[in-house]
Design a protein around this motif. Structure first.
Motif, PDB file in Angstrom:
ATOM      1  N   THR A 140       1.175   3.815  -3.188  1.00 50.20           N
ATOM      2  CA  THR A 140       0.833   5.241  -3.071  1.00 50.20           C
ATOM      3  C   THR A 140       1.958   6.106  -3.626  1.00 50.20           C
ATOM      4  O   THR A 140       1.714   7.051  -4.380  1.00 50.20           O
ATOM      5  CB  THR A 140       0.572   5.608  -1.590  1.00 50.20           C
ATOM      6  OG1 THR A 140      -0.493   4.809  -1.095  1.00 50.20           O
ATOM      7  CG2 THR A 140       0.215   7.069  -1.440  1.00 50.20           C
ATOM      8  N   ASN A 163       2.106   5.340  -7.592  1.00 49.14           N
ATOM      9  CA  ASN A 163       0.946   5.747  -8.394  1.00 49.14           C
ATOM     10  C   ASN A 163       0.559   7.198  -8.226  1.00 49.14           C
ATOM     11  O   ASN A 163       0.129   7.835  -9.181  1.00 49.14           O
ATOM     12  CB  ASN A 163      -0.251   4.845  -8.072  1.00 49.14           C
ATOM     13  CG  ASN A 163       0.011   3.414  -8.487  1.00 49.14           C
ATOM     14  OD1 ASN A 163       0.580   3.160  -9.536  1.00 49.14           O
ATOM     15  ND2 ASN A 163      -0.376   2.468  -7.636  1.00 49.14           N
ATOM     16  N   LYS A 164       0.683   7.718  -7.037  1.00 47.12           N
ATOM     17  CA  LYS A 164       0.280   9.108  -6.791  1.00 47.12           C
ATOM     18  C   LYS A 164       1.458  10.076  -6.840  1.00 47.12           C
ATOM     19  O   LYS A 164       1.259  11.274  -6.936  1.00 47.12           O
ATOM     20  CB  LYS A 164      -0.421   9.220  -5.434  1.00 47.12           C
ATOM     21  CG  LYS A 164      -1.754   8.506  -5.387  1.00 47.12           C
ATOM     22  CD  LYS A 164      -2.433   8.732  -4.072  1.00 47.12           C
ATOM     23  CE  LYS A 164      -3.777   8.014  -4.036  1.00 47.12           C
ATOM     24  NZ  LYS A 164      -4.439   8.172  -2.739  1.00 47.12           N
ATOM     25  N   LYS A 195       3.200  10.793  -4.481  1.00 47.45           N
ATOM     26  CA  LYS A 195       3.128  11.530  -3.224  1.00 47.45           C
ATOM     27  C   LYS A 195       3.849  10.713  -2.161  1.00 47.45           C
ATOM     28  O   LYS A 195       3.497   9.564  -1.918  1.00 47.45           O
ATOM     29  CB  LYS A 195       1.658  11.726  -2.860  1.00 47.45           C
ATOM     30  CG  LYS A 195       1.406  12.525  -1.642  1.00 47.45           C
ATOM     31  CD  LYS A 195      -0.101  12.684  -1.469  1.00 47.45           C
ATOM     32  CE  LYS A 195      -0.423  13.232  -0.102  1.00 47.45           C
ATOM     33  NZ  LYS A 195      -1.869  13.295   0.105  1.00 47.45           N
ATOM     34  N   ASN A 250       0.833  -1.216   0.000  1.00 44.18           N
ATOM     35  CA  ASN A 250       0.000   0.000   0.000  1.00 44.18           C
ATOM     36  C   ASN A 250       0.867   1.265   0.000  1.00 44.18           C
ATOM     37  O   ASN A 250       0.588   2.215  -0.741  1.00 44.18           O
ATOM     38  CB  ASN A 250      -0.943   0.005   1.201  1.00 44.18           C
ATOM     39  CG  ASN A 250      -2.029  -1.036   1.076  1.00 44.18           C
ATOM     40  OD1 ASN A 250      -2.400  -1.444  -0.029  1.00 44.18           O
ATOM     41  ND2 ASN A 250      -2.539  -1.492   2.208  1.00 44.18           N
ATOM     42  N   ASP A 255       4.693   6.615   4.734  1.00 46.86           N
ATOM     43  CA  ASP A 255       4.884   5.663   3.632  1.00 46.86           C
ATOM     44  C   ASP A 255       6.370   5.409   3.372  1.00 46.86           C
ATOM     45  O   ASP A 255       6.790   4.274   3.151  1.00 46.86           O
ATOM     46  CB  ASP A 255       4.215   6.174   2.352  1.00 46.86           C
ATOM     47  CG  ASP A 255       2.697   6.114   2.417  1.00 46.86           C
ATOM     48  OD1 ASP A 255       2.162   5.368   3.264  1.00 46.86           O
ATOM     49  OD2 ASP A 255       2.037   6.817   1.621  1.00 46.86           O
TER      50      ASP A 255
END
Length: 164
Positions: A121, A124-125, A127, A117, A132
């Protein structure tokens, strides 16, 4: 007798004075040369002192450059280490996706789910949060610490075969 002594003394004294006066230009020339040599010695001392200062400055600069080089080298190691860590994270992430594709199901433990996850993140984002980032770093470091510390890049050949 006293007259001869006095006359002899006067003649000797006049001879001495005449000799001294006749050598005075040579004496003056020698004194001039001595002053010139003393001035030259003072100039040489100044040049030597200036060179010593320059040598000291160069030594200080050399030490500073060595320190700077060490800092740069350390930064480059950090960049390389970060890049290799990212490669291992990408490898893990893609291997999880490939495994799920092969089996048709997702079999991940808690730490793998958190990693998946967090890296998903980031990937893909685009960010990156501290949380994270820490999850990814901890997961990858636990699994590949030895490889990362020895700057060994991951083998992505299986992933490339799957993609092709």
């Amino acid at each position: 007798m006293y007259k001869k002594l006095i006359i002899g003394s006067v003649i000797a004294l006049s001879g001495f004075i005449a000799g001294a006066l006749s050598r005075q230009p040579e004496i003056n020339e020698l004194k001039k040369q001595v002053r010139s040599l003393q001035a030259e010695v003072e100039k040489l001392h100044g040049v030597i002192e200036q060179q010593n200062n320059q040598i000291h400055e160069l030594k200080v600069r050399y030490q500073a450059l060595k320190g700077w080089q060490f800092v740069q080298k350390s930064q480059q190691r950090g960049y390389i280490r970060g890049s290799i860590m990212y490669q291992y994270a990408l490898k893990e992430y893609l291997e999880m996706l490939i495994a799920a594709d092969h089996t048709g199901e997702v079999n991940l433990n808690d730490s793998e789910v958190h990693f998946y996850n967090a890296f998903g993140t980031i990937l893909n984002k685009g960010k990156i949060t501290d949380k994270d980032r820490d999850i990814v770093i901890n997961y990858i470091s636990e699994k590949y610490k030895k490889e990362i510390d020895s700057f060994q890049e991951p083998d992505l050949s299986n992933i490339m075969e799957y993609i092709n």
